[in-house]
Design an enzyme around this catalytic site. Structure first.
Site, PDB file in Angstrom:
ATOM      1  N   LYS A  22     -15.530 -31.314 -20.978  1.00 32.83           N
ATOM      2  CA  LYS A  22     -16.580 -31.810 -21.858  1.00 32.83           C
ATOM      3  C   LYS A  22     -16.234 -33.183 -22.456  1.00 32.83           C
ATOM      4  CE  LYS A  22     -17.037 -29.063 -25.329  1.00 32.83           C
ATOM      5  NZ  LYS A  22     -17.173 -29.431 -26.734  1.00 32.83           N
ATOM      6  N   ARG A  59     -21.625 -24.921 -33.463  1.00 32.86           N
ATOM      7  CA  ARG A  59     -20.744 -23.913 -32.873  1.00 32.86           C
ATOM      8  C   ARG A  59     -21.304 -22.511 -33.062  1.00 32.86           C
ATOM      9  NH1 ARG A  59     -15.866 -25.894 -31.153  1.00 32.86           N
ATOM     10  NH2 ARG A  59     -15.134 -27.722 -32.275  1.00 32.86           N
ATOM     11  N   ARG A  95      -0.744 -25.889 -17.379  1.00 32.92           N
ATOM     12  CA  ARG A  95       0.043 -26.924 -18.040  1.00 32.92           C
ATOM     13  C   ARG A  95       1.440 -26.455 -18.428  1.00 32.92           C
ATOM     14  NH1 ARG A  95      -1.898 -30.317 -23.251  1.00 32.92           N
ATOM     15  NH2 ARG A  95      -1.523 -28.312 -24.280  1.00 32.92           N
ATOM     16  N   ARG A 134       4.033 -23.684 -23.118  1.00 35.38           N
ATOM     17  CA  ARG A 134       3.794 -23.506 -24.559  1.00 35.38           C
ATOM     18  C   ARG A 134       2.917 -22.267 -24.766  1.00 35.38           C
ATOM     19  NH1 ARG A 134       1.068 -28.719 -26.829  1.00 35.38           N
ATOM     20  NH2 ARG A 134       0.068 -26.935 -27.773  1.00 35.38           N
ATOM     21  N   ARG A 187      -8.778 -17.334 -26.529  1.00 33.69           N
ATOM     22  CA  ARG A 187      -9.591 -18.503 -26.884  1.00 33.69           C
ATOM     23  C   ARG A 187     -10.955 -18.429 -26.207  1.00 33.69           C
ATOM     24  NH1 ARG A 187      -6.260 -23.530 -25.197  1.00 33.69           N
ATOM     25  NH2 ARG A 187      -8.086 -24.804 -25.627  1.00 33.69           N
TER      26      ARG A 187
END
Ligand code: ZN
Length: 219
Positions: free
Chosen positions: A14, A90, A129, A161, A172
């Site tokens: 986005k 949101r 990642r 991480r 999430r």
């Protein structure tokens, strides 16, 4: 001019697409977080009110956010400046308040544009990642396992991480889905939702967006 809401999950690309649209359509990207910080820094009336909530560790109420957005979008209207809202609304009440605000301005939202990416692809992108323990460099391994055990920059050990771990990412995405699905339905019912296929490289996604924006009514 174009008045656009940009919707898309974490990892949907986005931000990248918003930046491209900024250039192509001479549009301003509106980040409510930045706006809020600016109001607080300037100690405006809205900024002072927002601060009272933040100092208590509470969320800034929607009416304050809408007040701030109302001010800035009216400025853009007077200059005929197109804008893209990224990260707002949101929630469903925010979406309703936003359309109410535009109605009072006697203007119409051009579209709520959803960058549609299958969830499995979002998980793949987000969990690819790896970070170097030594220098902090990050590297993407889309198949989920690093091809090299060490950092290409410094030879340090690579690790994932917590934010980039699959379990965290699934959580999430769950939160995103819970908040966004009602929004998507709402804009769909209003006839304002446009979906663009977000599976592919940034160029082809940008082309898909251009195709949609071409056919939006300009006011
Ligand atoms: Zn390194």
């Amino acid at each position: 001019m174009i008045r656009l809401i940009l919707l898309g999950g974490p990892g949907s690309g986005k931000g990248t697409q918003a930046d491209r649209m900024k250039e192509r359509y001479k549009a301003v990207k509106i980040s409510t977080g930045d706006l809020l910080r600016e109001e607080i820094r300037r100690e405006s009336e809205l900024g002072r009110r927002a601060r009272q909530f933040m100092d208590k560790g509470e969320l800034v109420p929607d009416d304050i956010m809408i007040g701030i957005l109302d001010k800035i979008t009216q400025k853009f209207e007077s200059r005929k400046q197109s804008y893209i809202l990224d990260g707002f609304p949101r929630t469903l009440p925010q979406a309703e308040a936003l359309l109410e605000m535009l109605k009072k301005q006697e203007v119409a939202l051009s579209s709520a544009l959803l960058i549609d990416v299958p969830e499995s692809e979002l998980v793949r992108r987000l969990s690819s990642r790896w970070t170097c323990k030594n220098c902090g460099a990050t590297v993407g391994y889309p198949d989920g396992k690093p091809r090299h055990a060490v950092c290409g920059q410094c030879g340090g050990e690579l690790y994932q991480r917590d934010d980039d771990k699959k379990e965290t990412i699934l959580n999430r995405l769950k939160v995103y889905r819970k908040n966004t699905e009602p929004l998507i339905r709402y804009f769909e019912e209003k006839g304002l939702l446009k979906r663009v296929n977000g599976f592919g490289d940034p160029d082809s996604i940008a082309a898909g967006i251009a195709e949609i924006l071409e056919h939006l009514p300009r006011t």
